[in-house]
Design an enzyme around this catalytic site. Structure first.
Site, PDB file in Angstrom:
ATOM      1  N   HIS A  10      56.274  63.239  50.351  1.00  0.00           N
ATOM      2  CA  HIS A  10      54.956  63.862  50.404  1.00  0.00           C
ATOM      3  C   HIS A  10      54.157  63.677  49.119  1.00  0.00           C
ATOM      4  O   HIS A  10      53.232  64.435  48.845  1.00  0.00           O
ATOM      5  CB  HIS A  10      55.102  65.354  50.767  1.00  0.00           C
ATOM      6  N   CYS A  23      35.576  62.449  38.678  1.00  0.00           N
ATOM      7  CA  CYS A  23      35.820  61.231  37.905  1.00  0.00           C
ATOM      8  C   CYS A  23      34.526  60.846  37.185  1.00  0.00           C
ATOM      9  O   CYS A  23      33.448  61.341  37.520  1.00  0.00           O
ATOM     10  CB  CYS A  23      36.221  60.143  38.883  1.00  0.00           C
TER      11      CYS A  23
HETATM   12  P1  NAD Z   1      60.008  75.299  53.944  1.00  0.00           P
HETATM   13  O1  NAD Z   1      59.229  76.237  53.093  1.00  0.00           O
HETATM   14  O2  NAD Z   1      59.560  75.059  55.330  1.00  0.00           O
HETATM   15  O3  NAD Z   1      61.509  75.804  54.015  1.00  0.00           O
HETATM   16  C1  NAD Z   1      62.234  76.136  52.859  1.00  0.00           C
HETATM   17  C2  NAD Z   1      63.575  76.701  53.297  1.00  0.00           C
HETATM   18  O4  NAD Z   1      64.365  76.904  52.125  1.00  0.00           O
HETATM   19  C3  NAD Z   1      63.472  78.044  54.016  1.00  0.00           C
HETATM   20  O5  NAD Z   1      64.108  77.945  55.270  1.00  0.00           O
HETATM   21  C4  NAD Z   1      64.201  79.016  53.072  1.00  0.00           C
HETATM   22  O6  NAD Z   1      64.995  79.948  53.771  1.00  0.00           O
HETATM   23  C5  NAD Z   1      65.083  78.109  52.267  1.00  0.00           C
HETATM   24  N1  NAD Z   1      65.369  78.568  50.906  1.00  0.00           N
HETATM   25  C6  NAD Z   1      64.536  79.218  50.040  1.00  0.00           C
HETATM   26  N2  NAD Z   1      65.136  79.418  48.851  1.00  0.00           N
HETATM   27  C7  NAD Z   1      66.390  78.876  48.966  1.00  0.00           C
HETATM   28  C8  NAD Z   1      67.491  78.746  48.064  1.00  0.00           C
HETATM   29  N3  NAD Z   1      67.442  79.230  46.817  1.00  0.00           N
HETATM   30  N4  NAD Z   1      68.624  78.114  48.507  1.00  0.00           N
HETATM   31  C9  NAD Z   1      68.699  77.635  49.783  1.00  0.00           C
HETATM   32  N5  NAD Z   1      67.686  77.740  50.671  1.00  0.00           N
HETATM   33  C10 NAD Z   1      66.546  78.335  50.267  1.00  0.00           C
HETATM   34  O7  NAD Z   1      60.145  73.971  53.128  1.00  0.00           O
HETATM   35  P2  NAD Z   1      60.215  72.462  53.597  1.00  0.00           P
HETATM   36  O8  NAD Z   1      61.172  72.304  54.712  1.00  0.00           O
HETATM   37  O9  NAD Z   1      60.390  71.681  52.361  1.00  0.00           O
HETATM   38  O10 NAD Z   1      58.769  72.168  54.177  1.00  0.00           O
HETATM   39  C11 NAD Z   1      57.662  72.608  53.456  1.00  0.00           C
HETATM   40  C12 NAD Z   1      56.631  71.578  53.047  1.00  0.00           C
HETATM   41  O11 NAD Z   1      55.948  72.123  51.938  1.00  0.00           O
HETATM   42  C13 NAD Z   1      57.195  70.311  52.542  1.00  0.00           C
HETATM   43  O12 NAD Z   1      56.539  69.352  53.258  1.00  0.00           O
HETATM   44  C14 NAD Z   1      56.813  70.204  51.056  1.00  0.00           C
HETATM   45  O13 NAD Z   1      56.059  69.021  50.846  1.00  0.00           O
HETATM   46  C15 NAD Z   1      55.891  71.323  50.782  1.00  0.00           C
HETATM   47  N6  NAD Z   1      56.194  72.207  49.634  1.00  0.00           N
HETATM   48  C16 NAD Z   1      56.683  71.713  48.464  1.00  0.00           C
HETATM   49  C17 NAD Z   1      56.995  72.570  47.398  1.00  0.00           C
HETATM   50  C18 NAD Z   1      57.564  71.974  46.138  1.00  0.00           C
HETATM   51  O14 NAD Z   1      57.250  70.843  45.805  1.00  0.00           O
HETATM   52  N7  NAD Z   1      58.421  72.692  45.411  1.00  0.00           N
HETATM   53  C19 NAD Z   1      56.809  73.940  47.520  1.00  0.00           C
HETATM   54  C20 NAD Z   1      56.281  74.427  48.738  1.00  0.00           C
HETATM   55  C21 NAD Z   1      55.993  73.536  49.775  1.00  0.00           C
HETATM   56 ZN    ZN Z   2      36.104  57.318  40.199  1.00  0.00          ZN
END
Ligand code: NAD
Ligand code: ZN
Length: 245
Positions: free
Chosen positions: A113, A146
């Site tokens: 992503h 920009c």
């Molecule tokens: P999601 O939020 O849908 O799911 C996250 C899962 O992780 C949940 O089911 C939750 O129960 C579990 N979880 C939370 N803390 C945990 C831990 N400490 N240990 C184990 N499990 C834990 O996330 P997803 O499936 O990655 O989809 C979300 C979308 O959002 C992705 O496409 C991503 O690009 C984006 N996103 C990215 C970030 C980041 O870069 N850190 C943060 C938020 C969302």
């Molecule tokens: Zn530009």
């Protein structure tokens, strides 16, 4: 077999990570109990909204940008990097945009992503560092622009945009005999095809996630514990097994 044994018997393991691996670093996930989408509609992170209302888009994005400014990897990221050095994980395919896998030392990282570390101009394509964009935003420049006048946008894949790296990720998944899912609700398509492909090819599916996922019933092992506790413990166990073997 437990996770340590499964990893040791695999020859081409990969990790598939989601927002849950970074919650211990202070970045909220999307769909967990504290998730962002419980509070904000996904529409706010779409390319069509960015085009229609760049100021509104950036008002929302600015606070996420600030939240990601001073984050560091946690023991789960470090453990995956160590598994890669041991040769037990060949790739980390991540849905995250925070860049924390690379900070922790993982080398083969596919960011499905995109990344929130880089920004670019919608019109001329010029790249900008996060610091520079953050500076503009903090000076009240919304949207940040920009020199050419174009709107600057984050280097992340927005909700209504295609996931270009999915083909490379699927190719890697085809060659894998184990996939370790860490902190993903497995609800975001097409990213959630990755673990399904490994499983369909006869590989091992391990899921470390605090909540149930739609793929739990197909998994060889489901660990409903915190990733930052399970993964370092697994690395320690592997070292003991290898040391004794
Ligand atoms: P999601 O939020 O849908 O799911 C996250 C899962 O992780 C949940 O089911 C939750 O129960 C579990 N979880 C939370 N803390 C945990 C831990 N400490 N240990 C184990 N499990 C834990 O996330 P997803 O499936 O990655 O989809 C979300 C979308 O959002 C992705 O496409 C991503 O690009 C984006 N996103 C990215 C970030 C980041 O870069 N850190 C943060 C938020 C969302
Ligand atoms: Zn530009």
């Amino acid at each position: 077999m437990d996770l340590a044994e499964l990893l040791l018997t695999s020859t081409h393991g990969i990790a598939f990570t989601g927002a849950g691996i970074s919650t211990a670093s202070g970045i909220p996930d999307f769909r967990g109990p504290q998730g962002l989408w419980k509070k904000y509609p996904q529409e706010l992170s779409s390319a069509s909204y960015l085009r229609r209302d760049p100021k509104g888009f950036w008002e929302f994005y600015a606070f996420r940008l600030k939240a990601m400014d001073s984050v560091a990897p946690n023991p789960a990221h470090y453990a995956l990097a160590e598994l890669e050095r041991m040769g037990l994980i060949k790739y980390v395919i991540t849905q995250n945009i925070d860049g924390l896998h690379q900070d922790a030392g993982s080398r083969n990282v596919i960011e499905l992503h995109g990344t929130s570390r880089r920004f670019y101009c919608e019109d001329c394509g010029m790249n900008f560092e996060r610091k520079e964009v953050l500076g503009k935003v903090q000076d009240g420049e919304l949207p940040p622009r920009c020199r050419c006048g174009g709107v600057i946008r984050p280097g992340v894949v927005l909700f209504d945009e295609p996931v270009h790296l999915i083909h490379e990720a699927l190719r890697i998944a085809q060659e894998s005999d184990l996939v370790l899912v860490v902190g993903s609700s497995l609800t975001v398509y097409p990213a959630n095809l990755i673990p399904q492909v490994v499983k369909q090819n006869g590989g091992v599916l391990v899921i470390i996630n605090m909540e149930e996922t739609p793929l739990d019933e197909f998994a060889d092992l489901v660990i409903r514990e915190r990733a930052e506790e399970v993964l370092p413990r697994t690395v320690k166990k592997i070292k003991e097994l290898v040391g004794n073997g």
